[in-house]
Design an enzyme around this catalytic site. Structure first.
Site: not given
Ligand code: CMC
Length: 462
Positions: A326, A382
């Site tokens: 998140h 989720d």
């Molecule tokens: N699985 C594997 N690796 C992950 C995940 C994940 N679900 N989420 C983040 N990472 C890794 C990412 O690859 C990165 O690694 P590195 O530093 O080695 O490159 C690190 O963690 C930071 O990720 P980020 O993309 O910079 O984080 P963010 O804050 O931009 O993304 C997020 C947040 C929710 C989009 C992301 O965690 C994600 O894609 N999660 C899966 C989708 C999900 O469950 N979304 C629902 C969010 S909650 C409800 C809502 O908002 O609607």
């Protein structure tokens, strides 16, 4: 201007009153010092404009923040999140207390008005919403025009946008009465449109609202009622949906809420602004995640395949672990904790299935794996909601629609707060231009296309 390395010039005050908290910074390009007022743990990005950018265009310094990782775009009194401690409060009330003791309409009122409704206020609110649950028959016909396999989020989005054409007075957004009736209409009609979308995809006749029922019961009736004269929902499902609606009602400046605020800042009507929120929520990185969790679980197929799947995720070759991570929560999402408990209650009725076992195994492995631990990736709201919705017999494509019904209350509260906030203007971010410099136009098209109508005719004659 003093040359770099010269003795420090006195700080330039960007607008900090004497004695106020300020950030003293020195520009190493010019050796000038600046004093930027710090209020509420933030500096104003516009204060940076006092510092020359040094670019040829001579503008002031900008802050660069793709995806708004560290930019507050508004002051809001609605929802408080402490992502490190896993705290979520609506108007000061802990989410755990609201989920346990309140009902969804009470929370919807709270989000908008800032205080819990008293009995009289609640009764009128519930009555007004119940009164407006019907949609114009043309909306029903409009929905019937969609393909049999249309995604219900696409249907919901279009139909909510279409409502703007039925209520042209809703464009008077600075008329408090118009705002109020639009808010009531949206809260009342979104579940009806959502249920109609479901029935359309299933090829079932639409069920009109039953105004004897509560908000959640009426929605379930419109979704599931068949030939019975009165629909009686399973009370455990009603309670579960009530709680899930409360958990999803608001989440401060997430992607869809920011979309509603940005679109609403153009002073468009609320139906159009809310449809922008629905569009943003449709994406798999936002509301579409609960749908993606179930697809992922389906692909994994069996608990024994979980370790190999986790390795793929870590290798960055496969997909992300959906339902994990998140932007704000860097500890267990407080909503996920409540949802997990709720899943236990629902699964006591419907029985544990293989998919729940896969989810539990995914969570167990991920929570002890350094990849996820070091990146502070915990289950988000989720992760388990999809499993609950499916056990209630909702099809996967419908999960995000359920999220949208609940979030409509938060979007509307945030939209109104934005409109009444004197500091807000039309949202218009800046950019850092990285494209080519000025160059002369020289067409690369064939003569027939670039030479205008005459040349085209000539080419066709040949
Ligand atoms: N699985 C594997 N690796 C992950 C995940 C994940 N679900 N989420 C983040 N990472 C890794 C990412 O690859 C990165 O690694 P590195 O530093 O080695 O490159 C690190 O963690 C930071 O990720 P980020 O993309 O910079 O984080 P963010 O804050 O931009 O993304 C997020 C947040 C929710 C989009 C992301 O965690 C994600 O894609 N999660 C899966 C989708 C999900 O469950 N979304 C629902 C969010 S909650 C409800 C809502 O908002 O609607």
């Amino acid at each position: 201007m003093p040359k770099p390395g010269a003795s420090e010039a006195p700080a330039k005050n960007a607008s900090a009153p004497p004695g106020a908290a300020a950030l003293e910074i020195r520009d190493t390009r010019t050796n000038e010092s600046y004093s930027l007022p710090v209020v509420d743990g933030s500096i104003r990005a516009t204060d940076l404009k006092k510092i020359p950018s040094g670019d040829a265009d001579g503008g002031g310094l900008m802050s660069y923040d793709p995806a708004f990782l560290n930019t507050a775009a508004c002051r809001s009194a609605i929802t408080y999140i402490d992502g490190d401690k896993g705290i979520l409060r609506y108007r000061g009330y802990p989410i755990e207390q609201l989920a346990e003791r309140a009902n969804f309409l009470e929370v919807a009122w709270l989000l908008r008005h800032g205080e819990l409704p008293d009995q009289k206020e609640y009764d009128k609110f519930e009555h007004d919403i119940t009164y407006h649950t019907y949609v114009h028959e043309n909306i029903r016909k409009f929905l019937e025009g969609f393909r049999y396999d249309a995604h219900p989020m696409a249907m919901l989005n279009s139909a909510v946008a279409a409502l703007a054409s039925f209520y042209p007075d809703s464009r008077n957004i600075f008329d408090a009465e118009q705002r109020n009736i639009s808010i009531i209409r949206l809260l009342a009609k979104v579940p009806t449109i959502a249920a109609f979308s479901y029935r359309h995809v299933k090829g079932l006749p639409f069920v009109y609202p039953d105004n004897d029922l509560s908000y959640v019961e009426n929605f379930l009736s419109m979704v599931a009622r068949m030939s019975e004269p009165k629909y009686e929902a399973n009370p455990v499902f009603v309670k579960a949906l009530e709680i899930l609606f409360i958990l999803h009602a608001d989440h401060e400046q997430n992607c869809s809420t920011s979309a509603v605020r940005a679109v609403g800042s153009s002073h468009v009507d609320p139906f159009s602004a809310i449809s922008a929120g629905i569009a943003a929520l449709f994406g798999p990185l936002h509301g579409g995640a609960n749908e993606a969790v179930l697809r992922m679980i389906g692909e994994i197929g069996h608990p024994k395949n979980v370790p190999a799947f986790i390795e793929e995720v870590k290798g960055g070759k496969g997909q992300r672990l959906m339902g994990f991570g998140h932007r704000v929560y860097k500890s267990y999402d407080p909503r996920a904790r409540i949802v997990k408990q709720l899943a236990d209650d629902v699964f006591k009725i419907v029985g544990v299935d293989k998919d729940l076992e896969i989810a539990l195994e995914l969570e167990r492995i991920a929570l002890s794996d350094d990849y996820f631990v070091s990146r502070k990736l915990y289950p988000n709201v989720d992760f388990y909601t999809g499993l609950i919705y499916r056990s209630m017999a909702f099809p996967t494509e419908f999960f995000t629609v359920l999220f949208a019904i609940a979030r409509t209350s938060g979007w509307l509260s945030q939209w109104e707060e934005m409109l009444l906030d004197k500091e807000q203007k039309i949202a218009r971010p800046r950019q850092i231009y990285v494209g080519p410099g000025e160059r002369e136009y020289k067409s690369k098209l064939s003569a027939a296309r670039s030479g205008g109508k005459a040349a085209k005719k000539d080419a066709l004659r040949q």
